[in-house]
Design a protein around this motif. Structure first.
Motif, PDB file in Angstrom:
ATOM      1  N   ASN A 350      28.917 -79.979  50.315  1.00 10.86           N
ATOM      2  CA  ASN A 350      28.353 -80.078  48.961  1.00 10.86           C
ATOM      3  C   ASN A 350      28.354 -78.749  48.203  1.00 10.86           C
ATOM      4  O   ASN A 350      27.396 -78.406  47.520  1.00 10.86           O
ATOM      5  CB  ASN A 350      26.919 -80.624  49.030  1.00 10.86           C
ATOM      6  N   GLY A 351      29.442 -77.988  48.317  1.00 13.28           N
ATOM      7  CA  GLY A 351      29.572 -76.766  47.538  1.00 13.28           C
ATOM      8  C   GLY A 351      28.707 -75.624  48.002  1.00 13.28           C
ATOM      9  O   GLY A 351      28.455 -74.683  47.242  1.00 13.28           O
ATOM     10  N   ASN A 352      28.239 -75.675  49.244  1.00 14.23           N
ATOM     11  CA  ASN A 352      27.438 -74.587  49.797  1.00 14.23           C
ATOM     12  C   ASN A 352      28.286 -73.727  50.721  1.00 14.23           C
ATOM     13  O   ASN A 352      29.257 -74.196  51.323  1.00 14.23           O
ATOM     14  CB  ASN A 352      26.237 -75.144  50.569  1.00 14.23           C
ATOM     15  N   TRP A 353      27.880 -72.469  50.820  1.00 13.33           N
ATOM     16  CA  TRP A 353      28.607 -71.500  51.638  1.00 13.33           C
ATOM     17  C   TRP A 353      27.611 -70.678  52.443  1.00 13.33           C
ATOM     18  O   TRP A 353      26.522 -70.367  51.965  1.00 13.33           O
ATOM     19  CB  TRP A 353      29.428 -70.549  50.753  1.00 13.33           C
ATOM     20  N   VAL A 354      28.006 -70.298  53.662  1.00  8.72           N
ATOM     21  CA  VAL A 354      27.220 -69.344  54.440  1.00  8.72           C
ATOM     22  C   VAL A 354      28.059 -68.076  54.591  1.00  8.72           C
ATOM     23  O   VAL A 354      29.248 -68.139  54.901  1.00  8.72           O
ATOM     24  CB  VAL A 354      26.810 -69.914  55.820  1.00  8.72           C
ATOM     25  N   ALA A 355      27.428 -66.937  54.321  1.00 10.56           N
ATOM     26  CA  ALA A 355      28.115 -65.652  54.405  1.00 10.56           C
ATOM     27  C   ALA A 355      27.317 -64.718  55.306  1.00 10.56           C
ATOM     28  O   ALA A 355      26.089 -64.671  55.235  1.00 10.56           O
ATOM     29  CB  ALA A 355      28.270 -65.033  53.011  1.00 10.56           C
ATOM     30  N   THR A 356      28.019 -64.007  56.156  1.00  9.80           N
ATOM     31  CA  THR A 356      27.397 -62.963  56.960  1.00  9.80           C
ATOM     32  C   THR A 356      28.110 -61.654  56.666  1.00  9.80           C
ATOM     33  O   THR A 356      29.336 -61.627  56.516  1.00  9.80           O
ATOM     34  CB  THR A 356      27.474 -63.270  58.462  1.00  9.80           C
ATOM     35  N   PHE A 357      27.354 -60.591  56.574  1.00 10.50           N
ATOM     36  CA  PHE A 357      27.957 -59.295  56.280  1.00 10.50           C
ATOM     37  C   PHE A 357      26.965 -58.180  56.581  1.00 10.50           C
ATOM     38  O   PHE A 357      25.754 -58.407  56.701  1.00 10.50           O
ATOM     39  CB  PHE A 357      28.417 -59.211  54.816  1.00 10.50           C
TER      40      PHE A 357
END
Length: 403
Positions: A350-357
């Motif tokens: 549903n247009g969600n993203w998970v980002a790690t940095f």
């Protein structure tokens, strides 16, 4: 890897970092190739804002290591054993008083390193090469920087290490569409001879590399002589060779303008980089102190965005960012550097993203790093990206008393 030791602000490195993180991290491989040993390389990483590469080639191409944990390539080590006897190399080299042994950290299993003055270099290299061949050894001697002499197995070197990696990629069905190498010293010359690669000699290239170019590289359309120094020369080469994505977000006048790439992963990456760059410019006083600019930052978060800071306290990020309003120009005229490292992005439903940095900040007195996991959402109609959740912890050894 091109580090400008004359630039305390690390301008060109930070420009490259932003360009790579925003445009290339998700579909390209970053390889650092250095003459330094692992010891000196790790020391350099503490001094300069370097990204974490996918692969590191060290000790003048005698060591190949993978990933964050720097796992050695044992196949490469096995190849270098052929025709190599380190004890004989050390014994023969000790017969030349002109050679001064480099520090112990630079003596590696497949590399023996010395200093030799330029006026003695040619004679010593010729005589030592002959002596080692008489022992039946397959070695090469590389002189660089007008002082450094490295003795390696014949099959070693930065160029051979790169060729080995390209063969492995091909065998795995992962041959790169294009490869760009860069160099500034004599031990980089081999890189430009690897078939089917583009190369850039940066503007601060040293005498022995310029001599190699005059004898071997002039007229080669695959080799570009940059006028810019160090990492800035790499960006210049990417533009010269017309890489599709060659403008660093640090070179953009207007950030968070919604003009992103068609690739969705690149869109999210560019948003993350530009958000933190705008934050940096605000605190450096390098943008107008206006409601319109601050609104770009605040509107990048949903009203219910939660923020868990390294102390474990949970805040409403949309409200907490108001503290930034009064921090305008707090670092004006000071050393203040931000960069994003080890960026990873994964698409959710549903247009969600998970980002790690890793979110790094360096001032004149200290460096801190927050290991960050964030959720972002993309609006169905507009495609506008916003932060919905941010969770931060300190990277071990790089914490702070403030959150």
């Amino acid at each position: 890897m091109q580090v400008d030791h004359h630039d305390n602000n690390n301008t060109s490195i930070l420009r490259f970092n932003a360009l790579w993180a925003a445009n290339f991290y998700h579909d390209s491989i970053l390889v650092f190739s250095t003459g330094r040993s692992p010891t000196l390389y790790k020391e350099l990483r503490k001094e300069k804002p370097l990204l974490t590469p996918n692969i590191t080639i060290m000790s003048v191409g005698t060591e190949i290591m993978y990933g964050d944990n720097m796992i050695p390539d044992q196949g490469w080590e096995h190849e270098l054993n052929e025709g190599w006897d380190r004890n004989v190399v050390v014994e023969e080299a000790s017969k030349f008083p002109e050679l001064r042994r480099q520090v112990e950290s630079e003596q590696r299993p497949h590399k023996v390193s010395f200093y030799v003055e330029k006026n003695h270099a040619d004679n010593v290299i010729g005589a030592l090469s002959s002596a080692l061949k008489e022992h039946g050894l397959k070695v090469k001697l590389i002189y660089s920087g007008g002082i450094d002499l490295d003795i390696l197995p014949e099959g070693a070197g930065k160029g051979q290490a790169l060729a080995y990696l390209l063969r492995k990629f091909k065998a795995d069905g992962r041959s790169p569409a294009s490869t760009l190498v860069c160099g500034d010293s004599g031990n980089d010359a081999e890189l430009f001879s690897v078939p089917d690669v583009h190369g850039v000699m940066v503007g601060n290239a040293q005498e022995e590399l310029l001599r190699w170019y005059a004898e071997n590289g002039q007229g080669n359309p695959h080799i570009f002589r940059a006028t810019e120094r160090c990492a800035a020369g790499i960006i210049q080469a990417m533009q010269h060779f017309d890489f599709q994505r060659n403008i660093s977000p640090r070179d953009k006048v207007q950030l968070l303008d919604g003009k992103y790439h068609s690739d969705e992963h690149a869109q999210v990456a560019q948003f993350i980089i530009e958000f933190h760059l705008l934050w940096e410019r605000w605190e450096l006083g390098k943008v107008e102190e206006s409601e319109a600019i601050f609104k770009l930052l605040k509107d990048s978060m949903v009203c219910a965005c939660s923020l868990i800071v390294p102390t474990g306290e949970e805040l409403n990020a949309y409200e907490a960012i108001e503290d930034l309003r009064t921090n305008y120009g707090a670092y004006k005229g000071q050393i203040y550097q931000n960069w994003i490292d080890r960026l990873r992005i994964q698409s959710l439903a549903n247009g969600n993203w998970v980002a790690t940095f890793d979110r790094w900040r360096r001032t004149a007195t200290k460096a801190t790093c927050r290991v960050t996991t964030a959720i972002l959402q993309s609006e169905a109609n507009s495609g506008k990206l916003q932060w919905t959740h941010i969770h931060e912890t300190w990277l071990k050894g790089y914490g702070d008393t403030k959150s």
